[in-house]
Scaffold this active site. Structure first.
Site, mmCIF file in Angstrom:
data_model
loop_
_atom_site.group_PDB
_atom_site.id
_atom_site.type_symbol
_atom_site.label_atom_id
_atom_site.label_comp_id
_atom_site.label_asym_id
_atom_site.label_seq_id
_atom_site.Cartn_x
_atom_site.Cartn_y
_atom_site.Cartn_z
ATOM 1 N N CYS A 136 0.832 -1.197 0.000
ATOM 2 C CA CYS A 136 0.000 0.000 0.000
ATOM 3 C C CYS A 136 0.871 1.254 0.000
ATOM 4 O O CYS A 136 1.743 1.408 -0.848
ATOM 5 C CB CYS A 136 -0.966 -0.047 1.184
ATOM 6 N N ILE A 137 0.728 2.124 0.987
ATOM 7 C CA ILE A 137 1.506 3.367 1.058
ATOM 8 C C ILE A 137 2.861 3.169 1.731
ATOM 9 O O ILE A 137 3.751 4.017 1.606
ATOM 10 C CB ILE A 137 0.683 4.477 1.776
#
Length: 224
Positions: A136-137
């Site tokens: 993800c991030i």
């Protein structure tokens, strides 16, 4: 030999902590692979608390370690106590907690700083040649601390399926190579022993996100 993996959390809940489904996917895949897992989180207050029904901040204060204990079923350790020599790999699930509690990316973007204990830990794993898995991030942490690394946050062209594609552009501006991948894939930077997958950076069904994280976990363990 049993692989020992540190899983680093940032709270509990997508908007102000760890993305719960990503954490669960990481833990299920590590369990299936027979890895020994210990979870960690900073013992500090969150940047803020978000009402997850409304998506808006509240006046409440919450502790990152205490919130992470919700995911860890109570068994979570202060990040400051993580001994890199005791582990073969580290994995960091995503969620806005990465950008708010493990760094200040949410405020400063590519000019962010990383939480000091975590910065030391990531650099120590890298120096020791031990793999790092991020989804993800969370790959932005690698972009900040491992100059020139290769990673993925999915795709670099924004659309309904890829609402956060601008992150790929920021990663490139930081001097890293962004590799476009689909949600069920992971990218392996062999040189830096960094394995990344996009997870919820993609607007995709839960099972596809779970499968992509499964590839990330498998590839991370292969390097351990």
């Amino acid at each position: 030999m049993v692989k020992r993996v540190a899983v680093i959390l940032s709270g509990c809940g997508v908007y102000d902590g760890t993305e719960i489904h990503e954490a669960s996917a990481v833990l299920v895949n590590l369990s299936r692979a027979g890895a020994k897992v210990q979870m960690f989180a900073p013992n500090a207050n969150q940047m803020h608390v978000v009402n997850h029904c409304e998506g808006k901040p509240t006046e409440e204060k919450r502790n990152i370690l205490q919130e992470s204990a919700r995911i860890a079923r109570g068994d979570v350790t202060d990040l400051a106590k993580l001994d890199v020599s005791a582990f073969d790999a580290a994995i960091i699930p995503g969620g806005f907690g990465v950008a708010k509690n493990l760094s200040d990316w949410a405020v400063k973007n590519k000019d962010c700083t990383v939480q000091p204990d975590l910065e030391k830990i990531i650099k120590a794993f890298h120096k020791a040649g031990k793999p790092l898995g991020m989804c993800c991030i969370s790959p932005i942490l690698a972009a900040k601390l491992l100059p020139g690394c290769e990673l993925t946050v999915g795709q670099d062209k924004e659309c309904e399926k890829w609402p956060y594609a601008q992150t790929a552009g920021a990663v490139k501006e930081m001097g890293c190579k962004h590799v476009n991948t689909d949600v069920e894939q992971a990218h392996v930077d062999v040189k830096n022993k960094l394995v990344t997958t996009c997870a919820f950076m993609c607007n995709a069904p839960y099972h596809k996100i779970f499968d992509g994280i499964g590839v990330m976990v498998k590839e991370t363990l292969k390097l351990a």
